[in-house]
Design an enzyme around this catalytic site. Structure first.
Site, PDB file in Angstrom:
ATOM      1  N   ARG A   1      -1.191  81.195   9.758  1.00 46.47           N
ATOM      2  CA  ARG A   1      -0.206  81.959   8.994  1.00 46.47           C
ATOM      3  C   ARG A   1       0.081  81.376   7.616  1.00 46.47           C
ATOM      4  NH1 ARG A   1       4.402  81.952  13.312  1.00 46.47           N
ATOM      5  NH2 ARG A   1       3.166  80.197  14.065  1.00 46.47           N
TER       6      ARG A   1
ATOM      7  N   LYS B   1      -3.335  57.358 -25.169  1.00 47.79           N
ATOM      8  CA  LYS B   1      -4.105  57.111 -23.940  1.00 47.79           C
ATOM      9  C   LYS B   1      -4.550  55.660 -23.902  1.00 47.79           C
ATOM     10  CE  LYS B   1      -8.229  56.857 -23.579  1.00 47.79           C
ATOM     11  NZ  LYS B   1      -9.668  56.658 -23.424  1.00 47.79           N
TER      12      LYS B   1
END
Ligand code: UD1
Ligand code: MG
Length: 467
Positions: free
Chosen positions: A17, A360
């Site tokens: 489900r 970064k």
């Protein structure tokens, strides 16, 4: 350690489900998987109560996927394979018969059964059940609760002496009206459950072996009705999955508020279970904070921030719409609005990262300023260096990444680039619009830009005339 408990997580079911492309125990829940929650709460329950406990997962549907996830994240957990899903009692039989549990399951004093799909259950409910069991020397306790809409649950049918459980499918209309329901969570004496498990048959509407049949009237067992039934929410549908996420986050935010974190509107903040936030911090709406994130005291997280697996120290500020991932913002530093700190960005104390700046894998020392529109990757920048607007570390040559070093107290003029690998010393000055390709010694000045030529009156040659 006076008590031994074998805990079984029933995780063999298919979870049709949920309509997910994953076995149910691996359905996403917060930033984790459904099965992570019972495992973590069991571990907490064992350690809080000084229990010598071991966890086993009964796996079946898509078992290789479930097994490899658990093995990778919890190497101490054992397995039992239920080849065919013939019901919860059959799942428990598979547990007792398995040779892969890493322990002799029949020797534990108690057996605890929990479902993989009840992520909101916490160690405190388990402790409450254990205390009752010990106090009244019961053979078993089932956790129950009152559910206004009990459809789908097994009903607790209380008699003069004891109780039994009737599944929805097998219930008469009268029994279906009962609102006290079975949660699927049990603690039982192992000797008791082994004895009664033998007797369970599949004479019912589903043709399944129901574990609920170990509870019978007149025996030394109890259904313990919890007033806070929402913790037993079972996740069978995507709607219930959302409800579980919501319940877990609400619990987390309540705990944070109790510890002195202020929310402008906590109903729109999405904070996952492992996040820590210190006293005096303020969280604006529409913020997502996840993973192993630690936020210190008196930090401000403005709206729209997305923060994962990061460290933010005391008195720092994350301004609106900034994204931090595996980043470190040290004390009194600030980032944003619209900053992006990617993995390995380490921003020094009091440093300032401004709008539209991406960083970064770089270490920026204390007091560095990168205020506008820059990209900094694979770089080291020394204390108090000022980076002008529109600076780029050209770190990638198409094949490899290279390092840029800039010393302390330097000044990098706007619209400059460094072509890595390159090393700029301390106290250097780079003139605006320069492209730096060669190393600069301490104290040096560099300029590399085309000479300006100005020709009087020549503009009209290039300006289009309006007709
Ligand atoms: C079960 C209980 C019900 C209770 C409800 C609470 C039974 C017979 N019924 O019903 O009384 O109100 O939980 O949520 O136990 N599983 C296996 N192997 C199987 C079948 C199930 O491992 O062969 C696992 C499932 O993965 C799940 C758990 O057992 O984690 C419960 O199974 P599920 O089918 O969801 O039972 P319910 O119908 O919800
Ligand atoms: Mg269920």
């Amino acid at each position: 350690m006076d008590l031994t408990i074998g805990a079984v997580i029933l995780a063999a079911g298919e979870g049709k489900r949920l309509k997910l492309n994953a076995p149910k125990p691996l359905a996403p829940c917060l930033d984790k998987k459904l099965v992570d929650f019972p495992i973590r709460e069991l571990k907490k329950f064992f350690s809080q109560n000084h229990i010598d406990g071991k966890i086993t997962a009964v796996i079946g549907h898509q078992r290789e996927l479930v097994r490899s996830y658990i093995e990778k994240n919890y190497p101490d957990i054992g397995y039992a394979i239920q080849a065919e899903q013939k019901g919860t009692a059959d799942a428990l039989r598979s547990y007792f018969d398995s040779t892969e549990t890493k322990v002799i399951t029949k020797e534990f004093q108690y057996t605890l059964v929990i479902c993989a799909d009840t992520p909101v259950v916490s160690a405190s409910e388990l402790t409450e059940m254990l205390e009752l069991l010990k106090k009244e020397n019961l053979d078993g306790v089932a956790a129950s609760f009152i559910e206004k809409n009990p459809k789908g649950y097994g009903r607790i049918v209380r008699g003069k002496k004891g109780f039994h459980i009737i599944e929805e499918k097998d219930a008469t209309d009268e029994i279906r009206k009962i609102t006290e329901v079975n949660s699927g969570l049990y603690i039982l004496k192992t000797s008791y459950v082994l004895e009664h498990l033998k007797q369970i048959d599949s004479n019912n509407k589903s043709g399944e072996f129901y574990l609920t049949d170990v509870f019978k009237d007149g025996l030394n067992v109890k259904a313990h009705c919890f007033p806070n039934g929402e913790v037993f929410l079972g996740v069978n549908t995507l709607h219930q999955l959302e409800e579980a996420d919501h319940a877990l986050r609400s619990r987390k935010k309540k705990e944070l508020k109790e510890n002195g974190v202020r929310f402008i509107d906590s109903s729109h903040c999405y904070i996952d279970s492992d996040v820590q936030i210190g006293e005096g911090s303020v969280i604006y709406p529409n913020t997502f904070i996840s993973g192993q994130t630690t936020i210190g005291k008196n930090v401000v997280i403005e709206m729209g921030a997305q923060i994962s697996n990061s460290i933010i120290e005391d008195d720092a500020t994350v301004l609106a719409y900034s994204i931090l991932e595996n980043a470190h913002l040290r004390s009194k530093a600030s980032a944003g609005p619209f900053a992006r700190l990617r993995p390995g960005a380490d921003i020094g104390a009091g440093a300032k990262i401004g709008n539209f700046v991406e960083i970064k894998k770089s270490i920026l020392s204390q007091g560095v300023k990168v205020s506008h529109l820059s990209y900094i990757g694979d770089a080291y920048i020394g204390e108090n260096t000022n980076i002008g607007c529109g600076f780029i570390t050209c770190n990638f040559d198409g094949v490899s990444k290279h390092i840029t070093k800039i010393g302390k107290n330097s000044f990098i003029g706007s619209d400059s680039q460094t072509i890595a690998p390159v090393d700029i010393g301390d106290d250097c000055f780079v003139a605006s619009s320069s492209t730096i390709t060669k190393n600069m010694p301490n104290g040096s000045f560099a300029i590399s830009r085309g000479q300006q030529t100005t020709k009087d009156g020549m503009a009209k040659k290039f300006l289009k005339k309006k007709e």
